[in-house]
Design a protein around this motif. Structure first.
Motif, PDB file in Angstrom:
ATOM      1  N   VAL A 206      39.865 -40.270   1.840  1.00 11.67           N
ATOM      2  CA  VAL A 206      40.599 -41.515   1.624  1.00 11.67           C
ATOM      3  C   VAL A 206      40.378 -41.976   0.182  1.00 11.67           C
ATOM      4  N   LYS A 207      41.069 -43.021  -0.193  1.00 13.44           N
ATOM      5  CA  LYS A 207      40.939 -43.567  -1.542  1.00 13.44           C
ATOM      6  C   LYS A 207      39.526 -44.091  -1.759  1.00 13.44           C
ATOM      7  N   GLY A 208      38.938 -43.743  -2.874  1.00 17.43           N
ATOM      8  CA  GLY A 208      37.579 -44.176  -3.133  1.00 17.43           C
ATOM      9  C   GLY A 208      37.251 -44.214  -4.614  1.00 17.43           C
ATOM     10  N   ILE A 209      36.278 -45.034  -4.952  1.00 18.48           N
ATOM     11  CA  ILE A 209      35.766 -45.113  -6.324  1.00 18.48           C
ATOM     12  C   ILE A 209      34.301 -44.688  -6.273  1.00 18.48           C
ATOM     13  N   GLU A 210      33.978 -43.628  -6.993  1.00 20.55           N
ATOM     14  CA  GLU A 210      32.617 -43.107  -6.955  1.00 20.55           C
ATOM     15  C   GLU A 210      31.661 -44.003  -7.751  1.00 20.55           C
ATOM     16  N   LYS A 211      30.423 -43.981  -7.340  1.00 17.65           N
ATOM     17  CA  LYS A 211      29.396 -44.781  -8.024  1.00 17.65           C
ATOM     18  C   LYS A 211      29.259 -44.326  -9.472  1.00 17.65           C
ATOM     19  N   ASN A 212      28.837 -45.246 -10.315  1.00 17.37           N
ATOM     20  CA  ASN A 212      28.690 -44.953 -11.735  1.00 17.37           C
ATOM     21  C   ASN A 212      27.510 -45.752 -12.294  1.00 17.37           C
ATOM     22  N   THR A 213      27.413 -45.807 -13.609  1.00 15.70           N
ATOM     23  CA  THR A 213      26.281 -46.514 -14.239  1.00 15.70           C
ATOM     24  C   THR A 213      26.334 -48.011 -13.987  1.00 15.70           C
ATOM     25  N   GLU A 214      27.538 -48.544 -13.731  1.00 21.48           N
ATOM     26  CA  GLU A 214      27.676 -49.986 -13.505  1.00 21.48           C
ATOM     27  C   GLU A 214      27.463 -50.355 -12.041  1.00 21.48           C
ATOM     28  N   LYS A 215      27.903 -49.464 -11.133  1.00 23.57           N
ATOM     29  CA  LYS A 215      27.740 -49.721  -9.699  1.00 23.57           C
ATOM     30  C   LYS A 215      27.065 -48.513  -9.072  1.00 23.57           C
ATOM     31  N   ASP A 216      25.953 -48.748  -8.403  1.00 23.63           N
ATOM     32  CA  ASP A 216      25.205 -47.645  -7.819  1.00 23.63           C
ATOM     33  C   ASP A 216      25.602 -47.397  -6.364  1.00 23.63           C
ATOM     34  N   PHE A 217      26.848 -47.727  -6.038  1.00 22.12           N
ATOM     35  CA  PHE A 217      27.355 -47.460  -4.693  1.00 22.12           C
ATOM     36  C   PHE A 217      28.823 -47.050  -4.787  1.00 22.12           C
ATOM     37  N   ASN A 218      29.270 -46.317  -3.798  1.00 20.19           N
ATOM     38  CA  ASN A 218      30.678 -45.924  -3.723  1.00 20.19           C
ATOM     39  C   ASN A 218      31.494 -47.044  -3.088  1.00 20.19           C
ATOM     40  N   THR A 219      32.777 -47.064  -3.399  1.00 14.72           N
ATOM     41  CA  THR A 219      33.695 -48.040  -2.802  1.00 14.72           C
ATOM     42  C   THR A 219      34.818 -47.278  -2.115  1.00 14.72           C
ATOM     43  N   LEU A 220      34.980 -47.503  -0.817  1.00 14.51           N
ATOM     44  CA  LEU A 220      35.969 -46.770  -0.038  1.00 14.51           C
ATOM     45  C   LEU A 220      37.018 -47.714   0.533  1.00 14.51           C
ATOM     46  N   TYR A 221      38.274 -47.256   0.539  1.00 12.91           N
ATOM     47  CA  TYR A 221      39.400 -47.991   1.114  1.00 12.91           C
ATOM     48  C   TYR A 221      39.904 -47.172   2.302  1.00 12.91           C
ATOM     49  N   LEU A 222      39.441 -47.546   3.486  1.00 12.27           N
ATOM     50  CA  LEU A 222      39.569 -46.686   4.648  1.00 12.27           C
ATOM     51  C   LEU A 222      40.980 -46.585   5.207  1.00 12.27           C
ATOM     52  N   ASP A 223      41.869 -47.471   4.813  1.00 13.62           N
ATOM     53  CA  ASP A 223      43.230 -47.428   5.349  1.00 13.62           C
ATOM     54  C   ASP A 223      44.201 -46.710   4.419  1.00 13.62           C
ATOM     55  N   SER A 224      43.696 -46.175   3.299  1.00 13.71           N
ATOM     56  CA  SER A 224      44.575 -45.521   2.316  1.00 13.71           C
ATOM     57  C   SER A 224      44.079 -44.106   2.036  1.00 13.71           C
ATOM     58  N   GLY A 273      26.444 -48.890   8.868  1.00 18.57           N
ATOM     59  CA  GLY A 273      26.264 -47.452   9.008  1.00 18.57           C
ATOM     60  C   GLY A 273      27.475 -46.679   8.518  1.00 18.57           C
ATOM     61  N   PHE A 274      27.545 -45.398   8.865  1.00 18.85           N
ATOM     62  CA  PHE A 274      28.650 -44.594   8.325  1.00 18.85           C
ATOM     63  C   PHE A 274      29.337 -43.708   9.357  1.00 18.85           C
ATOM     64  N   TYR A 275      28.859 -43.616  10.587  1.00 20.53           N
ATOM     65  CA  TYR A 275      29.522 -42.746  11.574  1.00 20.53           C
ATOM     66  C   TYR A 275      30.933 -43.237  11.892  1.00 20.53           C
ATOM     67  N   ASP A 276      31.056 -44.530  12.220  1.00 18.05           N
ATOM     68  CA  ASP A 276      32.377 -45.080  12.519  1.00 18.05           C
ATOM     69  C   ASP A 276      33.279 -45.048  11.290  1.00 18.05           C
ATOM     70  N   VAL A 277      32.688 -45.274  10.128  1.00 18.14           N
ATOM     71  CA  VAL A 277      33.462 -45.242   8.878  1.00 18.14           C
ATOM     72  C   VAL A 277      33.990 -43.834   8.634  1.00 18.14           C
ATOM     73  N   PHE A 278      33.145 -42.836   8.852  1.00 22.43           N
ATOM     74  CA  PHE A 278      33.563 -41.444   8.695  1.00 22.43           C
ATOM     75  C   PHE A 278      34.725 -41.127   9.633  1.00 22.43           C
ATOM     76  N   GLY A 279      34.624 -41.591  10.874  1.00 16.27           N
ATOM     77  CA  GLY A 279      35.702 -41.383  11.830  1.00 16.27           C
ATOM     78  C   GLY A 279      36.982 -42.079  11.415  1.00 16.27           C
ATOM     79  N   LYS A 280      36.862 -43.298  10.911  1.00 21.25           N
ATOM     80  CA  LYS A 280      38.036 -44.043  10.454  1.00 21.25           C
ATOM     81  C   LYS A 280      38.714 -43.330   9.285  1.00 21.25           C
ATOM     82  N   ALA A 281      37.934 -42.814   8.364  1.00 26.49           N
ATOM     83  CA  ALA A 281      38.501 -42.101   7.222  1.00 26.49           C
ATOM     84  C   ALA A 281      39.241 -40.847   7.673  1.00 26.49           C
ATOM     85  N   LEU A 282      38.666 -40.111   8.618  1.00 24.79           N
ATOM     86  CA  LEU A 282      39.343 -38.921   9.133  1.00 24.79           C
ATOM     87  C   LEU A 282      40.606 -39.298   9.899  1.00 24.79           C
TER      88      LEU A 282
END
Length: 435
Positions: A206-224, A273-282
């Motif tokens: 899905v659409k996502g922004i990977e972590k970088n020097t400014e943000k140490d976390f990924n950002t995911l858009y699960l509906d896109s 967590g991430f199990y439900d998120v992983f399922g939503k992305a798939l």
């Protein structure tokens, strides 16, 4: 009564009887030479029945179904590849680290000085079916004039490079395009069979922004869905998806209208967590594939490679983090590995139901269920040989290890053997035997 009446012809019965008596021996005389010739040419296959003489007598002919025919030639429509054992195979791999130039340096274990070679001499043997050795010619014929694309993270790239190396033993791929950091997006062409092979870097699908020097976390858009690869769906005939490990990293999750659902291992948001998120992305990914392929009448095959377990047995930067040299004989898939596999298999099942609802018989989906067989191969990772000759100057205090990716050649070649076997069971190589 009139003498000319046929009803009173005294010779009627005699005439018919005489004609029948003459016809029968004539028929035998005519058939005798044919029988002698047949017996001479096929002495052990001669058989005779009344229907050979009278082929139009009443009889019922039952044509075997394709399923019966499949079984008669030893071919089942499906195979449980997840249930089996690793057995020794002295044939070795189809290629090595010097004959294939598409291997990422960190996975070229032989060239980087790994001293043991036993990890190369195993093959996967499913319990209830056969998994043939990879046949490059068969695969090239099946995907002739087609585009096969791998989409996902570095495990997708790992599997892609394995396939390129095995196909390259017959026909060398030509690099057409490369883009992105560390060649994360590439495309090859195989002129001999007019095949395009691509890799799309998309660690979430899905659409996502990977972590970088400014943000140490990924950002995911699960509906896109990630359009970097999805925009090319109409040009892709064989699609292999492989993601999972990036979902273990810290991330913030968004849904429609930029609503924050929560996060994993981060602050200021609810931990979900991430199990439900992983399922939503798939789910989002498969829904888009089914919708877009539903508008396209071309035949397409979509695979999800299930979660590939890591084998860290200590600190990642310490000596012996993954030092096994033999496969496990038995090991239970459990915890996170089991849950990630379960989510993937379930989303493929749900996607198949959507395909049925769409009525698109040209779209096939399958899970390449490799989680269990990969779990047994702790011996197949680069470990310290992700770097060349790591112990040339002795064992240092810190030794970087890769216990996630797979040596090439190595166990990951089996994933592509399964891929080829599924395609053949769907009708490719055996199609002529079933029509």
């Amino acid at each position: 009564m009139k003498m000319g009446s046929s009803n009173n012809n005294p010779f009627k019965d005699q005439t018919n009887y005489s004609f029948t008596n003459k016809l029968f021996p004539y028929t035998l005389y005519a058939l005798l030479p044919i029988a002698i010739i047949h017996l001479y040419l096929n002495p052990f296959s001669f058989s005779f029945s009344p229907t050979d003489l009278f082929p139009y007598t009443n009889r019922i002919t039952i044509s075997p179904s394709k399923e019966v025919l499949r079984k008669s030639i030893g071919l089942e429509t499906s195979c449980d590849y997840s249930n089996g054992t690793w057995v020794q195979d002295n044939l070795g791999p189809l290629y090595n680290g010097t004959t294939c130039d598409t291997i990422k340096n960190g996975q070229n274990c032989m060239v980087y000085g790994r001293p043991d070679k036993d990890y190369l001499n195993w093959r996967w043997k499913p319990k209830n079916c056969k998994l043939p050795r990879f046949n490059p010619n068969s695969f090239l014929k099946l995907v002739k004039n087609k585009h096969i694309a791998f989409v996902g993270d570095s495990l997708a790239r790992n599997q892609l490079e394995s396939l390129l190396c095995m196909m390259g033993t017959i026909s060398k791929p030509q690099l057409l395009y490369t883009d992105g950091e560390a060649n994360k997006n590439r495309k090859w062409h195989i002129p001999s069979h007019n095949i395009n092979v691509s890799i799309y870097w998309s660690p979430f699908l899905v659409k996502g922004i990977e972590k970088n020097t400014e943000k140490d976390f990924n950002t995911l858009y699960l509906d896109s869905v990630d359009e970097k690869w999805a925009k090319d769906l109409e040009f892709i005939d064989f699609l292999v998806l492989s993601v999972g490990h990036w979902y273990l990293h810290p991330a913030v999750y968004h849904n429609g209208n930029n609503v924050v659902l929560g996060c994993h291992y981060c602050q200021n948001y609810t931990e979900i967590g991430f199990y439900d998120v992983f399922g939503k992305a798939l789910e989002t990914t498969f829904r888009k594939i089914v919708e877009r392929k539903g508008q396209n009448g071309n035949e397409s095959s979509v695979f999800l490679t299930t979660f590939s377990p890591a084998h860290f047995e200590g600190e990642w930067d310490k000596f012996g983090a993954c030092s096994k040299t033999q496969p496990y004989k038995e090991k239970v898939l459990e915890g996170m590995d089991a849950e990630m596999r379960k989510v993937g298999v379930e989303e493929v099942r749900k996607a198949k139901l959507r395909v049925e609802e769409f009525g698109n018989s040209n779209l096939r989906l399958e899970a390449l269920d490799i989680s269990g067989l990969a779990l047994l191969r702790a011996d197949g990772h680069p470990g310290p040989y992700m770097n060349p000759f790591p112990f040339a100057n002795g064992v240092g205090e810190r030794v970087q290890n890769d216990c996630v990716h797979w040596c090439l050649p190595g166990p990951i070649d089996t994933w592509n053997e399964i891929l080829l076997d599924v395609l053949k069971r769907w009708g490719g190589e055996y199609k002529g035997k079933l029509t």
